[in-house]
Design a protein around this motif. Sequence first.
Motif, PDB file in Angstrom:
ATOM      1  N   ALA A   1       0.819  -1.216   0.000  1.00 46.97           N
ATOM      2  CA  ALA A   1       0.000   0.000   0.000  1.00 46.97           C
ATOM      3  C   ALA A   1       0.854   1.268   0.000  1.00 46.97           C
ATOM      4  O   ALA A   1       0.491   2.265  -0.632  1.00 46.97           O
ATOM      5  N   CYS A   2       2.008   1.225   0.657  1.00 48.35           N
ATOM      6  CA  CYS A   2       2.849   2.434   0.711  1.00 48.35           C
ATOM      7  C   CYS A   2       3.357   2.834  -0.675  1.00 48.35           C
ATOM      8  O   CYS A   2       3.605   4.005  -0.933  1.00 48.35           O
ATOM      9  N   LEU A   3       3.466   1.869  -1.591  1.00 50.38           N
ATOM     10  CA  LEU A   3       3.924   2.185  -2.953  1.00 50.38           C
ATOM     11  C   LEU A   3       2.872   2.960  -3.728  1.00 50.38           C
ATOM     12  O   LEU A   3       3.168   3.630  -4.709  1.00 50.38           O
TER      13      LEU A   3
ATOM     14  N   VAL B   1      -2.193  -3.658  -0.046  1.00 49.66           N
ATOM     15  CA  VAL B   1      -2.133  -4.386   1.219  1.00 49.66           C
ATOM     16  C   VAL B   1      -0.977  -3.824   2.051  1.00 49.66           C
ATOM     17  O   VAL B   1       0.097  -3.549   1.520  1.00 49.66           O
ATOM     18  N   CYS B   2      -1.236  -3.588   3.330  1.00 54.67           N
ATOM     19  CA  CYS B   2      -0.152  -3.243   4.254  1.00 54.67           C
ATOM     20  C   CYS B   2      -0.137  -4.305   5.350  1.00 54.67           C
ATOM     21  O   CYS B   2      -0.943  -4.255   6.282  1.00 54.67           O
ATOM     22  N   PRO B   3       0.742  -5.280   5.238  1.00 59.13           N
ATOM     23  CA  PRO B   3       0.746  -6.391   6.198  1.00 59.13           C
ATOM     24  C   PRO B   3       0.907  -5.940   7.653  1.00 59.13           C
ATOM     25  O   PRO B   3       0.312  -6.551   8.551  1.00 59.13           O
TER      26      PRO B   3
ATOM     27  N   SER C   1       8.466  -6.940   6.350  1.00 53.26           N
ATOM     28  CA  SER C   1       7.249  -7.620   5.875  1.00 53.26           C
ATOM     29  C   SER C   1       7.323  -7.868   4.375  1.00 53.26           C
ATOM     30  O   SER C   1       7.154  -8.984   3.906  1.00 53.26           O
ATOM     31  N   CYS C   2       7.539  -6.782   3.624  1.00 55.21           N
ATOM     32  CA  CYS C   2       7.378  -6.833   2.167  1.00 55.21           C
ATOM     33  C   CYS C   2       8.675  -7.074   1.408  1.00 55.21           C
ATOM     34  O   CYS C   2       8.636  -7.372   0.217  1.00 55.21           O
ATOM     35  N   GLY C   3       9.821  -6.916   2.040  1.00 52.77           N
ATOM     36  CA  GLY C   3      11.108  -7.041   1.350  1.00 52.77           C
ATOM     37  C   GLY C   3      11.285  -8.407   0.710  1.00 52.77           C
ATOM     38  O   GLY C   3      10.890  -9.426   1.281  1.00 52.77           O
TER      39      GLY C   3
END
Length: 155
Positions: free
Chosen positions: A10-12, A41-43, A102-104
């Motif tokens: 979501a931050c992107l 999505v922001c985990p 989380s997303c890396g």
Amino acid sequence: MLKEKILISACLLGIPCRYDGRDNKIKNLTLLQEQFELIPVCPEQLGGLSTPRCPCEIQKNKVISREGKDYTREFQKGAEESLKLAKQWNIKTALLKAKSPSCGFGQIYDGSFSRKLITGNGLTAALLEKEGIQIFSETELDKFFKKLYNELTIK
Ligand code: SF4
């Protein structure tokens, strides 16, 4: 024609869900929005964490905040909730924020809070990959477009 659905951090998209209350909006957003249906999505928020929040990094198999608190359970929950969403939307590809615990994907911070990188995946990226979802980070947009363009022209 139906657009392919892409799970995206979501931050992107410019949503200010980062630990410091800021975002990581990417430049090519218009092109992405034209070509794909983006499912944000922001985990970390899905795992129940507030924004802003204390930054966390992965240390061995745990997710620890800069203050030393163990947030593994919240990060794990965020990963599971993200997977549920991906399954619900039958998602095959995800575009995730690089380096995040989380997303890396491929590289993450080493757990020392000194911005050093090591090989590894964030908890959500690892779970999505395990479930067969192809992951790209926002640093690989060229690769991302090339792969999806090839798929569309082969179909
Ligand atoms: S958890 Fe993922 S989507 Fe949420 S702020 Fe961190 S990198 Fe962005």
